[in-house]
Design an enzyme around this catalytic site. Structure first.
Site, PDB file in Angstrom:
ATOM      1  N   HIS A 159       0.837  -1.206   0.000  1.00 57.99           N
ATOM      2  CA  HIS A 159       0.000   0.000   0.000  1.00 57.99           C
ATOM      3  C   HIS A 159       0.874   1.260   0.000  1.00 57.99           C
ATOM      4  O   HIS A 159       0.660   2.169  -0.809  1.00 57.99           O
ATOM      5  CB  HIS A 159      -0.920  -0.015   1.226  1.00 57.99           C
ATOM      6  CG  HIS A 159      -1.714   1.224   1.397  1.00 57.99           C
ATOM      7  ND1 HIS A 159      -2.978   1.383   0.873  1.00 57.99           N
ATOM      8  CD2 HIS A 159      -1.436   2.382   2.030  1.00 57.99           C
ATOM      9  CE1 HIS A 159      -3.434   2.581   1.183  1.00 57.99           C
ATOM     10  NE2 HIS A 159      -2.509   3.217   1.886  1.00 57.99           N
ATOM     11  N   GLU A 160       1.848   1.300   0.885  1.00 62.56           N
ATOM     12  CA  GLU A 160       2.721   2.485   0.973  1.00 62.56           C
ATOM     13  C   GLU A 160       3.613   2.594  -0.258  1.00 62.56           C
ATOM     14  O   GLU A 160       3.921   3.704  -0.697  1.00 62.56           O
ATOM     15  CB  GLU A 160       3.544   2.450   2.263  1.00 62.56           C
ATOM     16  CG  GLU A 160       2.721   2.417   3.541  1.00 62.56           C
ATOM     17  CD  GLU A 160       1.668   3.521   3.668  1.00 62.56           C
ATOM     18  OE1 GLU A 160       1.813   4.597   3.043  1.00 62.56           O
ATOM     19  OE2 GLU A 160       0.689   3.309   4.403  1.00 62.56           O
TER      20      GLU A 160
ATOM     21  N   HIS B  98       1.710   4.483  -2.727  1.00 58.77           N
ATOM     22  CA  HIS B  98       1.865   5.937  -2.545  1.00 58.77           C
ATOM     23  C   HIS B  98       3.203   6.414  -3.099  1.00 58.77           C
ATOM     24  O   HIS B  98       3.273   7.436  -3.776  1.00 58.77           O
ATOM     25  CB  HIS B  98       1.780   6.311  -1.061  1.00 58.77           C
ATOM     26  CG  HIS B  98       0.414   6.290  -0.499  1.00 58.77           C
ATOM     27  ND1 HIS B  98      -0.640   6.981  -1.029  1.00 58.77           N
ATOM     28  CD2 HIS B  98      -0.077   5.640   0.586  1.00 58.77           C
ATOM     29  CE1 HIS B  98      -1.718   6.780  -0.301  1.00 58.77           C
ATOM     30  NE2 HIS B  98      -1.405   5.952   0.682  1.00 58.77           N
TER      31      HIS B  98
END
Length: 139
Positions: free
Chosen positions: A69-70, A73
């Site tokens: 998920h990160e 980003h």
């Protein structure tokens, strides 16, 4: 195919893996672990360094999802300051989070034959992805 999937495909081909930890390492993204209470993790960019921070107290299977998920980003929103954007612009923090979730789910499921599973929840459970991410799986 949307821009997130095109970006994801490029990353997987370039790094020859769908492992978020390996992709981060290849991209020189720093991964660090700290106890973060209820926060699972976060991404930040300071000067020229990209950093993913993962809660050291969560289960290992969840660390992989949080890293993915990160990493989403870091790749999709590398220069975004989400708290600033959320409070001061029209760009939705929720949209950024949805995009990172979509990136993470599809990264971790890359190469999986979804037809081998009976339900979306079986896919998620077997691949260490939180059940809340079922909206990003399409049979």
């Amino acid at each position: 195919m949307n821009w997130i999937m095109r970006t994801l495909d490029r990353e997987i081909k370039k790094h020859r893996t769908n492992n978020p930890f390996e992709i981060a390492k290849n991209r020189n993204i720093i991964i660090r672990y700290f106890p973060l209470g209820q926060t699972l993790g976060f991404y930040m960019k300071n000067v020229r360094h990209q950093v993913i921070t993962i809660n050291s107290d969560i289960e290992d299977y969840l660390k992989k999802f949080v890293c993915a998920h990160e990493l989403g980003h870091a790749i999709l929103h590398k220069d975004e300051n989400t708290p600033f954007l959320h409070k001061n612009t029209l760009f939705s923090k929720d949209k950024i989070e949805r995009e990172a979730n979509e990136f993470a789910v599809h990264l971790l499921l890359h190469g999986e034959n979804l037809e081998d599973y009976e339900t979306k929840f079986d896919v998620l459970r077997e691949n260490g992805i939180p059940l809340e991410m079922e909206r990003y799986i399409f049979f």
